[in-house]
Design a protein around this motif. Structure first.
Motif, PDB file in Angstrom:
ATOM      1  N   THR A  36       5.332 -13.020  -7.477  1.00 51.48           N
ATOM      2  CA  THR A  36       4.949 -12.100  -8.551  1.00 51.48           C
ATOM      3  C   THR A  36       5.000 -10.644  -8.121  1.00 51.48           C
ATOM      4  O   THR A  36       4.602  -9.760  -8.881  1.00 51.48           O
ATOM      5  CB  THR A  36       3.528 -12.431  -9.062  1.00 51.48           C
ATOM      6  N   ASP A  37       5.480 -10.386  -6.901  1.00 51.41           N
ATOM      7  CA  ASP A  37       5.632  -8.993  -6.479  1.00 51.41           C
ATOM      8  C   ASP A  37       6.686  -8.330  -7.356  1.00 51.41           C
ATOM      9  O   ASP A  37       7.745  -8.910  -7.634  1.00 51.41           O
ATOM     10  CB  ASP A  37       6.051  -8.918  -5.009  1.00 51.41           C
ATOM     11  N   LEU A  38       6.402  -7.137  -7.798  1.00 51.44           N
ATOM     12  CA  LEU A  38       7.295  -6.452  -8.727  1.00 51.44           C
ATOM     13  C   LEU A  38       8.637  -6.086  -8.102  1.00 51.44           C
ATOM     14  O   LEU A  38       9.604  -5.818  -8.824  1.00 51.44           O
ATOM     15  CB  LEU A  38       6.605  -5.210  -9.294  1.00 51.44           C
ATOM     16  N   SER A  39       8.720  -6.094  -6.783  1.00 50.92           N
ATOM     17  CA  SER A  39      10.026  -5.921  -6.149  1.00 50.92           C
ATOM     18  C   SER A  39      10.941  -7.091  -6.473  1.00 50.92           C
ATOM     19  O   SER A  39      12.166  -6.935  -6.579  1.00 50.92           O
ATOM     20  CB  SER A  39       9.869  -5.788  -4.633  1.00 50.92           C
ATOM     21  N   SER A 113       7.340  -1.451  -2.352  1.00 49.46           N
ATOM     22  CA  SER A 113       7.266  -2.032  -3.681  1.00 49.46           C
ATOM     23  C   SER A 113       5.983  -1.614  -4.388  1.00 49.46           C
ATOM     24  O   SER A 113       4.980  -1.290  -3.747  1.00 49.46           O
ATOM     25  CB  SER A 113       7.316  -3.561  -3.566  1.00 49.46           C
ATOM     26  N   ARG A 114       6.017  -1.690  -5.722  1.00 46.97           N
ATOM     27  CA  ARG A 114       4.807  -1.428  -6.490  1.00 46.97           C
ATOM     28  C   ARG A 114       3.764  -2.518  -6.267  1.00 46.97           C
ATOM     29  O   ARG A 114       2.589  -2.336  -6.569  1.00 46.97           O
ATOM     30  CB  ARG A 114       5.131  -1.302  -7.984  1.00 46.97           C
ATOM     31  N   GLY A 115       4.164  -3.644  -5.707  1.00 45.31           N
ATOM     32  CA  GLY A 115       3.222  -4.687  -5.338  1.00 45.31           C
ATOM     33  C   GLY A 115       3.117  -5.807  -6.348  1.00 45.31           C
ATOM     34  O   GLY A 115       3.871  -5.871  -7.322  1.00 45.31           O
ATOM     35  N   VAL A 116       2.186  -6.712  -6.114  1.00 47.57           N
ATOM     36  CA  VAL A 116       1.977  -7.844  -7.006  1.00 47.57           C
ATOM     37  C   VAL A 116       1.514  -7.342  -8.362  1.00 47.57           C
ATOM     38  O   VAL A 116       0.627  -6.489  -8.459  1.00 47.57           O
ATOM     39  CB  VAL A 116       0.944  -8.821  -6.399  1.00 47.57           C
ATOM     40  N   GLU A 117       2.127  -7.872  -9.401  1.00 50.94           N
ATOM     41  CA  GLU A 117       1.815  -7.411 -10.756  1.00 50.94           C
ATOM     42  C   GLU A 117       0.330  -7.542 -11.048  1.00 50.94           C
ATOM     43  O   GLU A 117      -0.281  -8.591 -10.845  1.00 50.94           O
ATOM     44  CB  GLU A 117       2.617  -8.218 -11.774  1.00 50.94           C
ATOM     45  N   ASN A 120      -2.317  -3.399  -8.598  1.00 52.08           N
ATOM     46  CA  ASN A 120      -2.397  -1.950  -8.364  1.00 52.08           C
ATOM     47  C   ASN A 120      -2.432  -1.622  -6.875  1.00 52.08           C
ATOM     48  O   ASN A 120      -3.028  -0.621  -6.466  1.00 52.08           O
ATOM     49  CB  ASN A 120      -3.626  -1.345  -9.068  1.00 52.08           C
ATOM     50  N   ARG A 121      -1.790  -2.465  -6.075  1.00 53.79           N
ATOM     51  CA  ARG A 121      -1.717  -2.241  -4.625  1.00 53.79           C
ATOM     52  C   ARG A 121      -0.260  -2.344  -4.191  1.00 53.79           C
ATOM     53  O   ARG A 121       0.333  -3.431  -4.265  1.00 53.79           O
ATOM     54  CB  ARG A 121      -2.548  -3.281  -3.874  1.00 53.79           C
ATOM     55  N   PRO A 122       0.353  -1.242  -3.753  1.00 56.73           N
ATOM     56  CA  PRO A 122       1.736  -1.312  -3.281  1.00 56.73           C
ATOM     57  C   PRO A 122       1.861  -2.240  -2.064  1.00 56.73           C
ATOM     58  O   PRO A 122       0.885  -2.503  -1.353  1.00 56.73           O
ATOM     59  CB  PRO A 122       2.046   0.135  -2.891  1.00 56.73           C
ATOM     60  N   SER A 123       3.051  -2.723  -1.862  1.00 61.88           N
ATOM     61  CA  SER A 123       3.333  -3.560  -0.708  1.00 61.88           C
ATOM     62  C   SER A 123       4.564  -3.018   0.008  1.00 61.88           C
ATOM     63  O   SER A 123       5.342  -2.253  -0.564  1.00 61.88           O
ATOM     64  CB  SER A 123       3.544  -5.022  -1.122  1.00 61.88           C
TER      65      SER A 123
END
Length: 297
Positions: A36-39, A113-117, A120-123
């Motif tokens: 589910t990571d937005l990347s 990445s913007r992180g898991v949808e 609100n935490r980038p990865s």
């Protein structure tokens, strides 16, 4: 056996706690990314690819600055550049230690990445691996011009299209490269819908005409090239004038010589642009690539 080194950036933005470097070495052979990571689901992130020559990450600071610029264009939190910088160095050191050193050409890829949808935490991740053999490309490549489908002023008129950001959304670039292969070529020169030369899917274009070295203006939604900057430095040492200019496709076609330049492949001279053939100054190109490969910063 997997040779690559993988680091998970545990503090991709902000400041790590005291004593925490903000990254850890991870197992390259095991899953690391949440589905589910937005990347993964949206390509919502940015990246950089850095050549590593003789253990030195080339143009590290310009790459980090470009990572931050791309993040800003995507409204991502500012990356913790101190963390990313040390992670690159640690990743290179780990790779060289585990693989017995050597003088092979490596690369480091940084993914932010913007992180898991919904979190609100980038990865972020970073890996170091062996690069491709680009020896043949550095002797010459065939290039086709393809319409990018946007005007040359798209960065000013439509900033939401993220022209000039190095995003993870690379499907169009990969499709263009497949089209080049279908046409019997090796790479692509993107052209705006109003006739201006832009860049390649993974490169900047540099031309030589009447003793002047030019590259298209970066205010046309072009990714600022770290290698292109070094190419200009090289030609300046040869006494040639260098400049950014609005180049039409006709301007590029009329050049005496053309190169596509990028961080890992370095400088690839163009032997053909569409149906037109160009002579390659093999000695000059060899000197240019030697200069690029010798960089330690």
């Amino acid at each position: 056996m997997t040779r690559a080194t993988l680091l998970t950036i545990t503090t991709p933005t902000g400041t790590p706690e005291a004593g925490d470097p903000g990254f850890v070495v991870s197992d390259f052979a095991t899953p690391q990314v949440r589905v589910t990571d937005l990347s993964v689901t949206r390509g919502d992130g940015v990246f950089e690819t850095i050549a590593v020559i003789d253990g030195h990450p080339q143009a590290l600071e310009p790459h980090l600055a470009r990572l931050a610029h791309s993040a800003e264009l995507l409204d991502l939190p500012a990356p913790a550049l101190d963390v990313w910088r040390e992670a690159v160095r640690a990743g290179v050191a780990d790779y060289l230690t585990r693989n017995g050193g050597g003088d092979a050409e490596l690369y480091a890829k940084l993914i932010y990445s913007r992180g898991v949808e919904g979190s609100n935490r980038p990865s972020g991740w970073l890996f170091v691996d062996l690069g491709e053999d680009f020896s043949q490309a550095r002797l010459g490549i065939r290039v086709v011009a393809l319409d990018r489908g946007v005007r040359h002023d798209v960065a000013a008129t439509s900033p939401w299209l993220l022209a000039g950001a190095k995003t993870l959304s690379y499907a169009v670039n990969r499709a263009a490269q497949r089209e080049a292969v279908r046409r019997g070529a090796d790479d692509v020169l993107f052209v705006s819908s109003d006739g201006f030369a832009l860049e390649g899917p993974t490169s900047n274009v540099v031309t030589l005409k009447d003793g002047v070295v030019r590259t298209p203006d970066i205010d046309q939604g072009i990714l600022a090239g770290t290698t292109q900057a070094a190419v200009f430095d090289f030609f300046t040492t040869r006494g040639l004038r260098t400049e950014f200019a609005p180049l039409t496709l006709d301007d590029v076609i009329a050049a005496d010589a053309i190169w596509l330049v990028s961080s890992v492949r370095q400088a690839a001279p163009v032997t053909h642009l569409d149906d037109r053939e160009y002579p390659v100054d093999a000695a000059l190109t060899a000197d240019l690539n030697a200069y690029l490969l010798a960089r330690t910063e």
